[in-house]
Write a protein that holds these residues in place. Structure first.
Motif, PDB file in Angstrom:
ATOM      1  N   CYS A 263       5.204   2.602   8.891  1.00  0.00           N
ATOM      2  CA  CYS A 263       5.402   2.840   7.459  1.00  0.00           C
ATOM      3  C   CYS A 263       6.898   2.927   7.195  1.00  0.00           C
ATOM      4  CB  CYS A 263       4.694   4.123   7.018  1.00  0.00           C
ATOM      5  SG  CYS A 263       5.365   5.635   7.747  1.00  0.00           S
TER       6      CYS A 263
ATOM      7  N   ILE B 270       1.202  13.970   6.771  1.00  0.00           N
ATOM      8  CA  ILE B 270       1.231  12.988   5.677  1.00  0.00           C
ATOM      9  C   ILE B 270       1.777  11.644   6.137  1.00  0.00           C
ATOM     10  CG2 ILE B 270       1.394  14.811   3.946  1.00  0.00           C
ATOM     11  CD1 ILE B 270       4.363  12.554   4.363  1.00  0.00           C
TER      12      ILE B 270
ATOM     13  N   GLN C  81       0.828  -1.209   0.000  1.00  0.00           N
ATOM     14  CA  GLN C  81       0.000   0.000   0.000  1.00  0.00           C
ATOM     15  C   GLN C  81       0.865   1.263   0.000  1.00  0.00           C
ATOM     16  OE1 GLN C  81      -2.901   0.111   3.122  1.00  0.00           O
ATOM     17  NE2 GLN C  81      -3.656   2.138   2.585  1.00  0.00           N
TER      18      GLN C  81
ATOM     19  N   GLN D  13       5.292   8.105  14.532  1.00  0.00           N
ATOM     20  CA  GLN D  13       5.629   9.360  13.868  1.00  0.00           C
ATOM     21  C   GLN D  13       5.970  10.462  14.859  1.00  0.00           C
ATOM     22  OE1 GLN D  13       2.949  12.350  12.744  1.00  0.00           O
ATOM     23  NE2 GLN D  13       1.246  10.925  12.449  1.00  0.00           N
TER      24      GLN D  13
ATOM     25  N   GLU E 115       5.306   4.132   2.138  1.00  0.00           N
ATOM     26  CA  GLU E 115       4.542   2.902   1.988  1.00  0.00           C
ATOM     27  C   GLU E 115       4.259   2.283   3.357  1.00  0.00           C
ATOM     28  OE1 GLU E 115       6.094   1.076  -2.279  1.00  0.00           O
ATOM     29  OE2 GLU E 115       6.944   0.332  -0.415  1.00  0.00           O
ATOM     30  N   LYS E 116       3.277   1.419   3.370  1.00  0.00           N
ATOM     31  CA  LYS E 116       2.997   0.631   4.568  1.00  0.00           C
ATOM     32  C   LYS E 116       4.204  -0.238   4.886  1.00  0.00           C
ATOM     33  CE  LYS E 116      -0.234  -2.863   6.381  1.00  0.00           C
ATOM     34  NZ  LYS E 116      -1.445  -3.669   6.091  1.00  0.00           N
TER      35      LYS E 116
ATOM     36  N   TYR F 199       1.072   5.249   0.553  1.00  0.00           N
ATOM     37  CA  TYR F 199       0.353   6.313   1.260  1.00  0.00           C
ATOM     38  C   TYR F 199       0.560   7.686   0.620  1.00  0.00           C
ATOM     39  CZ  TYR F 199      -0.042   2.906   5.068  1.00  0.00           C
ATOM     40  OH  TYR F 199      -0.314   1.792   5.818  1.00  0.00           O
ATOM     41  N   PHE F 200       1.792   7.921   0.132  1.00  0.00           N
ATOM     42  CA  PHE F 200       2.127   9.276  -0.282  1.00  0.00           C
ATOM     43  C   PHE F 200       3.370   9.236  -1.157  1.00  0.00           C
ATOM     44  CE2 PHE F 200       4.284  13.390   0.506  1.00  0.00           C
ATOM     45  CZ  PHE F 200       3.241  14.272   0.206  1.00  0.00           C
TER      46      PHE F 200
ATOM     47  N   PRO G 237       1.372   8.384   8.308  1.00  0.00           N
ATOM     48  CA  PRO G 237       0.278   7.687   8.998  1.00  0.00           C
ATOM     49  C   PRO G 237       0.636   7.370  10.445  1.00  0.00           C
ATOM     50  CG  PRO G 237       1.406   6.212   7.482  1.00  0.00           C
ATOM     51  CD  PRO G 237       1.959   7.571   7.225  1.00  0.00           C
TER      52      PRO G 237
END
Length: 312
Positions: free
Chosen positions: A117, A111, A96, A134, A173-174, A98-99, A113
């Motif tokens: 990630c 931005i 997945q 984060q 990404e995840k 994300y950005f 998650p």
């Protein structure tokens, strides 16, 4: 006298200047073939045979110089390869996303998650920044790190042509994690002429117990090793085996489809809870500069690549 020269070269400002000038001129001014020959000699202490390559490593270096197709650039680009995967085998195998951005100043808390990630670049070789929380990120330091990475062109160091024209980008990404919170095993499927032949399994990556096992597609052990240097450790095979992934057959089948256009390619996978996720495609494993032992296997594996059609 030799010791004095080595001391000047490595310990003085003048020596550091010489090193900088040498590597800058090598990477920016030397013809590709000179750099490739030099890198091979530096790492293997032997001359590279490009006129009549026989070993797998020699042929990988030959392909670096003479097999330059736009598809290589797309597949080496960790962002653009996603469309290749989607069209060839389906987007369900993609991790997945994300950005993504070309501007490191876009790296802001909003931005990233709240769950694990990885932040990485699309245009080089190497890992990224693993983010488990984060709130623990130093965003100024993070932006500076990725500003530096975006400014570098991996092609200059290795002359692996596929990296030259990639538009640098940051992707988020995840982070794939097992139930116990560890990184899943990654399986690197080495394909010759579009067919899976052997599978590299790295165990304990990033630790002092980093091993690398080699298996054929039926999961019998290969009678050779192709090690890398990881920190201060050589990635020798472990004395123990790891079980085959449940989706081994599908992994090989999908690798065949992805590697079909190429003489040699390494297709990487993660197997998480018996579900396959694509990692990346690599065309010049270890830049073709690490020994395959016993050496006879460098020749035997080299026989599997027929360069005649490329040499015309």
């Amino acid at each position: 006298m030799k010791k004095i020269f080595i001391w000047i070269y490595h310990k003085t400002l003048f020596g550091k200047l010489l090193i900088y000038v040498f590597h800058t001129s090598k990477n920016r001014l030397w013809p590709d073939i000179w750099v490739i020959r030099y890198n091979y000699w530096k790492r293997r202490k032997r001359f590279l045979n490009l006129k009549n390559p026989k070993t797998l490593n020699e042929k990988i270096n030959w392909l670096k110089l003479y097999d330059k197709r736009p598809l290589h650039t797309q597949c080496a680009d960790k962002y653009e390869v996603r469309s290749y995967i989607k069209n060839k085998i389906g987007e369900e195998y993609l991790v997945q996303l994300y950005f993504h951005t070309q501007n490191p100043n876009d790296l802001k808390p909003e931005i990233i998650p709240d769950y694990p990630c990885i932040i990485k670049t699309n245009h080089d070789s190497g890992g990224g920044k693993f983010v488990y929380n984060q709130n623990e990120l130093d965003y100024n330091k993070l932006r500076e790190e990725f500003k530096r990475r975006l400014s570098e062109n991996y092609y200059h160091k290795t002359k692996e042509w596929q990296y030259k024209n990639i538009v640098p980008r940051i992707i988020v990404e995840k982070l794939l994690l097992t139930n116990d919170g560890s990184i899943p095993l990654d399986y690197k499927v080495h394909c010759f002429n579009g067919k899976a032949h052997m599978i590299q399994v790295d165990i304990g990556r990033g630790t002092v117990n980093h091993y690398r096992n080699w298996y054929y597609t039926d999961w019998t052990r290969c009678p050779f090793k192709w090690t890398s240097i990881s920190g201060n450790k050589i990635t020798n095979p472990a004395e123990f085996d790891v079980p085959p992934p449940k989706e081994l057959k599908k992994m090989c089948q999908l690798s065949n489809e992805l590697a079909e256009p190429f003489d040699y390619a390494r297709v990487d996978w993660y197997d998480l809870d018996d579900k396959l996720f694509f990692g990346e495609i690599t065309f010049h494993h270890d830049s073709g500069c690490r020994p395959i032992e016993p050496e006879e296997w460098d020749y035997k594996l080299g026989e599997m690549i027929n360069l005649t059609k490329r040499q015309k």
